[in-house]
Design an enzyme around this catalytic site. Structure first.
Site, PDB file in Angstrom:
ATOM      1  N   ASP A  87      41.199  48.928  37.432  1.00 36.19           N
ATOM      2  CA  ASP A  87      42.708  48.798  38.067  1.00 36.19           C
ATOM      3  C   ASP A  87      43.369  50.088  38.063  1.00 36.19           C
ATOM      4  O   ASP A  87      44.667  49.862  38.094  1.00 36.19           O
ATOM      5  CB  ASP A  87      43.467  47.555  37.252  1.00 36.19           C
ATOM      6  CG  ASP A  87      42.828  46.354  37.302  1.00 36.19           C
ATOM      7  OD1 ASP A  87      41.960  45.913  38.148  1.00 36.19           O
ATOM      8  OD2 ASP A  87      42.858  45.472  36.164  1.00 36.19           O
TER       9      ASP A  87
ATOM     10  N   HIS B  15      43.626  42.316  42.672  1.00 36.27           N
ATOM     11  CA  HIS B  15      43.900  42.116  41.372  1.00 36.27           C
ATOM     12  C   HIS B  15      44.820  40.864  41.486  1.00 36.27           C
ATOM     13  O   HIS B  15      45.975  41.208  42.415  1.00 36.27           O
ATOM     14  CB  HIS B  15      44.520  43.269  40.752  1.00 36.27           C
ATOM     15  CG  HIS B  15      44.670  42.798  39.372  1.00 36.27           C
ATOM     16  ND1 HIS B  15      43.587  42.856  38.131  1.00 36.27           N
ATOM     17  CD2 HIS B  15      45.733  43.049  38.738  1.00 36.27           C
ATOM     18  CE1 HIS B  15      44.388  42.815  37.163  1.00 36.27           C
ATOM     19  NE2 HIS B  15      45.701  42.686  37.358  1.00 36.27           N
TER      20      HIS B  15
ATOM     21  N   LEU C 257      32.895  46.567  35.255  1.00 39.26           N
ATOM     22  CA  LEU C 257      33.212  47.857  35.426  1.00 39.26           C
ATOM     23  C   LEU C 257      32.007  48.244  36.357  1.00 39.26           C
ATOM     24  O   LEU C 257      30.852  48.194  36.385  1.00 39.26           O
ATOM     25  CB  LEU C 257      33.114  48.847  34.459  1.00 39.26           C
ATOM     26  CG  LEU C 257      33.680  50.221  34.622  1.00 39.26           C
ATOM     27  CD1 LEU C 257      35.127  50.028  35.083  1.00 39.26           C
ATOM     28  CD2 LEU C 257      33.601  51.005  33.211  1.00 39.26           C
TER      29      LEU C 257
ATOM     30  N   GLU D 177      46.591  35.739  47.670  1.00 32.31           N
ATOM     31  CA  GLU D 177      45.157  36.773  47.736  1.00 32.31           C
ATOM     32  C   GLU D 177      44.590  36.546  48.946  1.00 32.31           C
ATOM     33  O   GLU D 177      43.997  37.410  49.340  1.00 32.31           O
ATOM     34  CB  GLU D 177      44.406  36.069  46.332  1.00 32.31           C
ATOM     35  CG  GLU D 177      45.115  36.957  45.047  1.00 32.31           C
ATOM     36  CD  GLU D 177      44.218  36.411  43.840  1.00 32.31           C
ATOM     37  OE1 GLU D 177      42.717  36.385  44.026  1.00 32.31           O
ATOM     38  OE2 GLU D 177      44.744  36.141  42.859  1.00 32.31           O
TER      39      GLU D 177
ATOM     40  N   ASN E  40      39.483  46.177  45.623  1.00 30.91           N
ATOM     41  CA  ASN E  40      39.389  45.316  44.792  1.00 30.91           C
ATOM     42  C   ASN E  40      40.723  44.503  45.113  1.00 30.91           C
ATOM     43  O   ASN E  40      41.640  45.018  45.386  1.00 30.91           O
ATOM     44  CB  ASN E  40      39.241  45.831  43.164  1.00 30.91           C
ATOM     45  CG  ASN E  40      39.498  44.723  42.356  1.00 30.91           C
ATOM     46  OD1 ASN E  40      38.855  43.783  42.379  1.00 30.91           O
ATOM     47  ND2 ASN E  40      40.242  44.732  41.278  1.00 30.91           N
TER      48      ASN E  40
END
Length: 297
Positions: free
Chosen positions: A233, A192, A175, A262, A190
């Site tokens: 997220d 994911h 985190l 990705e 980020n």
């Protein structure tokens, strides 16, 4: 008699006309006092007027416009070349495949940036080793329990000192501290491996995500790129890509398909971020990418 008189009149009229328009050669054959070469003298002594316009017509104007456009284009390229590349920090916890894909996109010009530092919570992971082999500075955060290391404020200071303008989380499993979130608000992304907001949150990373997708019976999955806040997220979504989950596919199959996407979408979004092509809608604050043609995606 009437016909003879009319013929003489027509003849005299013709003689007068010849005196007006004939060339000087007529003077050699016509000696009538009624005929005058004055008009021809005036015509011959008058300055000639060119019957063609100088070469500055529409074609020339178009050529000049094209040259000006080319000059502006060259100037723009020169300005882009002179502009220093954005510096990014990439956070990793594993092998660093997204780190390597980003680095390749930077090398071939798809992303106008360079990796200034790599940060990891696992100093021995593949992403850190790959970075060290290429001379990219690395930092460890957070330190292991009981060990001295960087505090959140010290981490921000190190990134600032390295000239980092953007932070990219590429498979980082910790985190992010609030201090870093505040320092890089709307400048931290980020990647994911699922279609958020589904299959996100604490513990949903790597292979766990793909196993959950297959077990749920979802027909589609794919990566999500989002801004980072202080929750796992939960940041605003910037872009997603989708791939079909075919019957009988395993979590490994899904993982391979998603990883390919990705690498594509992360580079695409990072390019827009460092170019200043991500805008936030006034109505709801949702981020949107503006293409190089000025059209929102």
């Amino acid at each position: 008699r009437f016909r003879r008189r009319r013929a003489r009149v027509e003849c005299r009229s013709a003689h007068r006309l010849v005196g007006i328009v004939a060339t000087p050669l007529v003077d050699r054959f016509v000696s009538s006092p009624r005929m005058s070469t004055a008009p021809m003298t005036a015509l011959s002594s008058a300055p000639r007027v060119p019957n063609r316009r100088p070469f500055d017509g529409p074609c020339t104007r178009k050529t000049k416009s094209a040259r000006a456009a080319r000059s502006r284009c060259v100037a723009a390229r020169a300005a882009a070349d002179a502009k220093p590349k954005a510096k990014v920090a990439v956070f990793v916890s594993g092998g660093g495949s997204n780190l390597r894909a980003l680095h390749a996109a930077m090398e071939d010009g798809r992303v106008d940036a360079e990796v200034a530092v790599v940060v990891s919570n696992i100093p021995s992971c593949g992403g850190v080793e790959w970075s060290r082999e290429r001379g990219i500075p690395t930092l460890t955060y957070p330190p292991k329990k009981g060990e001295d290391g960087l505090t959140p404020d010290a981490l921000v200071a190190e990134l600032r000192a390295a000239g980092v303008g953007y932070v990219l989380l590429a498979g980082y499993l910790r985190l992010i501290p609030p201090e870093l979130c505040r320092a890089y608000e709307d400048k931290m992304l980020n990647i994911h491996p699922a279609l958020l907001p589904a299959f996100g949150g604490k513990g949903m990373h790597g292979h766990h995500v793909h196993e959950a997708v297959v077990a749920s019976g979802a027909r589609f999955t794919g990566p999500t790129v989002h801004f980072v806040n202080e929750e796992f997220d939960k940041g605003k979504i910037v872009a997603q890509r989708t791939t079909r989950v075919a019957p009988g596919e395993t979590a490994d199959d899904v993982a391979a398909n998603v990883l390919r996407l990705e690498h594509e979408v992360f580079s695409h979004v990072v390019s827009a971020l460092v170019d200043g092509r991500i805008r936030f809608r006034e109505t709801d604050g949702v981020p949107v990418i503006v293409g190089e043609d000025g059209v929102e995606e």
